[in-house]
Write a protein that holds these residues in place. Structure first.
Motif, short mmCIF file in Angstrom:
data_model
loop_
_atom_site.label_atom_id
_atom_site.label_comp_id
_atom_site.label_asym_id
_atom_site.label_seq_id
_atom_site.Cartn_x
_atom_site.Cartn_y
_atom_site.Cartn_z
N LYS A 1 0.59 -1.32 0.09
CA LYS A 1 -0.18 -0.17 -0.06
C LYS A 1 0.77 1.38 -0.18
O LYS A 1 0.05 2.41 -0.53
CB LYS A 1 -1.18 -0.21 1.39
N LEU A 2 2.12 1.05 0.83
CA LEU A 2 3.49 2.64 0.17
C LEU A 2 3.58 2.33 -0.52
O LEU A 2 3.47 3.74 -1.19
CB LEU A 2 4.12 1.58 1.91
N LEU A 3 3.78 1.55 -1.85
CA LEU A 3 4.16 2.17 -3.04
C LEU A 3 3.21 2.75 -3.36
O LEU A 3 3.13 3.27 -4.23
CB LEU A 3 4.60 0.96 -3.17
N LEU A 4 1.67 2.07 -3.39
CA LEU A 4 0.77 2.65 -4.15
C LEU A 4 0.74 4.14 -4.05
O LEU A 4 0.15 5.05 -3.93
CB LEU A 4 -0.89 1.89 -3.79
N ILE A 5 0.73 4.82 -2.53
CA ILE A 5 0.41 5.65 -2.16
C ILE A 5 1.76 6.78 -2.60
O ILE A 5 0.94 7.92 -3.36
CB ILE A 5 0.75 5.35 -0.87
#
Length: 482
Positions: free
Chosen positions: A452-456
């Motif tokens: 999720k952090l990569l998507l953010i």
């Protein structure tokens, strides 16, 4: 869409992704924190004048499965209750031993029988007589030690029960404080996630000690009850207030009796059943130890001690039953069974004059050398089946020899222990399974959070790119107007 709206939407995306990144970092940092529940941002589209204006944060969502939590607490509570009981039974069984163990009462009784058999072959041998006395003393000490162990286990269970009550009260006091803080913060629209995590951890602690049910009010406060519906906490507690108390032999919940811990019927009212009033938790295990397991163990020991005293007294030729025989009630003749296992002792006459095991404890003078009459009478006490034992103790009641009764008593106590341990292990599997499901559902998975952090990161970069493009467009417009 105007450049202004594009810029506004992009800026809202930047602000949102910043909050998401901060929240994900908080999740990752607390991945190993006991009781921490993963947080998510609740997002929705922002609309201005009927047109889309980006994204907005509605709330920080702390989503939990209340049914799963309820089931996990229940199974854990069942496990801790059985664990407490199994531990107490194991402590007692360790002293009592297995039927074949040297220290077990059944083995000691068998050795006394063997020593009389050897004496029968050598009735006037001092060593054989002293061996009988020594084995008789060992048997009484074995009964004394077993009774002491049962009382020690019962006392320990009472002390642990008080500790559990104190733990519940301290936890409920803090839960009440958190109730007030959560209700206040909820009313202001603040984030109550960390407070709710702490409250859930405390509720887990309470449920390990005593089976509970909970439900939440609209203002976020939680109500805590025993599984039968007795209220323990509703709102907040006054400083020093204790919902659970032990008054004499009464375990009370807010002034109402949950369990009578004494023997027999309580002074007033009906004695509630622990199986219905306190269904799970360590408190249930301690109550069963105090009310059922150790009193039954002591009663079994007392019955065996009474059988030994009476059957060996009947083996004497002296008909005066007011005089003590080979085995005594603390030096006196037998009068009552209750507590006899703690008081049984070898007659001091025999301990100072070992010839009496050949001639009779109450004999006025020694029998002629080689006379085996009294020895045979004593030996017959081991095989006699007269004199019924008390019912209701999970043991034979009639037509039973002392040896069979002793062996059955030791075996049945070991059976209680193994059954309790087997049930404990079974319940542990159920509890661990549900706790794992709860952790997987509500806890933090670092791999998921990193994805999720990569998507953010990508979303943040895209929003920043929109801001840059919108900025250049505004610069061009200003140049044209200039």
């Amino acid at each position: 869409m105007s450049v202004q709206l594009a810029l506004s939407a992009a800026l809202s995306g930047l602000r949102t992704t910043q909050q998401q990144a901060a929240l994900l970092s908080h999740n990752i940092a607390n991945a190993t924190t006991p009781g921490y529940v993963r947080r998510d941002l609740a997002l929705s589209a922002s609309v201005t004048g009927g047109q889309g204006a980006g994204v907005k944060v509605d709330a920080i969502a702390r989503k939990v499965d209340e049914l799963l939590i309820r089931d996990a607490r229940y199974e854990t509570s069942r496990y801790t209750g059985q664990e407490a009981r199994a531990s107490a039974l194991a402590d007692y069984a360790l002293v009592l031993g297995q039927p074949q163990d040297e220290r077990s009462v059944s083995t000691l009784l068998s050795k006394l029988q063997q020593s009389f058999a050897r004496l029968h072959d050598m009735p006037n041998d001092d060593a054989a007589q002293n061996a009988v006395v020594a084995q008789a003393v060992a048997l009484t000490q074995g009964l004394n030690n077993a009774a002491e162990a049962a009382r020690t286990v019962e006392t320990d269970a009472r002390n642990r029960l008080q500790n559990s009550v104190d733990t519940v009260n301290a936890s409920l006091q803090r839960i009440g404080e958190l109730n007030g803080a959560i209700a206040s913060l909820d009313a202001k629209g603040g984030d109550t996630g960390d407070l709710r995590d702490e409250r859930d951890r405390l509720l887990d602690t309470v449920s390990e000690e005593i089976g509970i049910r909970t439900y939440s009010r609209d203002d976020g406060q939680v109500v805590v009850m025993t599984r039968n519906g007795q209220t323990l906490l509703d709102g907040q507690l006054d400083p020093g207030e204790k919902p659970l108390t032990i008054v004499g032999n009464d375990l009370m919940a807010n002034g109402s009796r949950l369990v009578w811990l004494g023997s027999g019927t309580p002074p007033t009212g009906t004695n509630p059943s622990p199986d219905t009033e306190i269904q799970t938790g360590r408190i249930m295990g301690y109550v069963q130890t105090v009310k059922q397991d150790m009193p039954r163990a002591l009663a079994q020991l007392d019955e065996l001690a009474a059988g030994i005293v009476q059957r060996f007294r009947s083996a004497e030729t002296d008909p005066d039953m007011t005089k003590p025989g080979l085995f005594t009630d603390n030096g006196a003749a037998y009068t009552t069974t209750a507590g006899l296992a703690s008081r049984i002792a070898v007659n001091n006459l025999v301990r100072t004059e070992s010839w009496r095991v050949q001639s009779g404890v109450l004999a006025l003078a020694a029998l002629p050398a080689g006379d085996q009459t009294q020895i045979e009478r004593f030996s017959a006490a081991f095989t006699a089946t007269t004199g019924a034992f008390a019912p209701g103790l999970d043991l034979p009641t009639a037509a039973t020899t002392l040896g069979d009764y002793a062996t059955a008593m030791v075996s049945v106590q070991q059976g209680y222990r193994t059954t309790a341990e087997s049930e404990m292990n079974s319940r542990k599997i159920s509890a661990d399974t549900l706790q794992s499901a709860r952790l997987n559902r509500d806890g933090v998975n670092i791999d998921d959070e990193m994805q999720k952090l990569l998507l953010i990161e990508q979303s943040y970069g895209a929003s920043a790119q929109v801001v840059q493009v919108a900025g250049r467009m505004i610069d061009i417009l200003l140049q044209i107007k200039g």
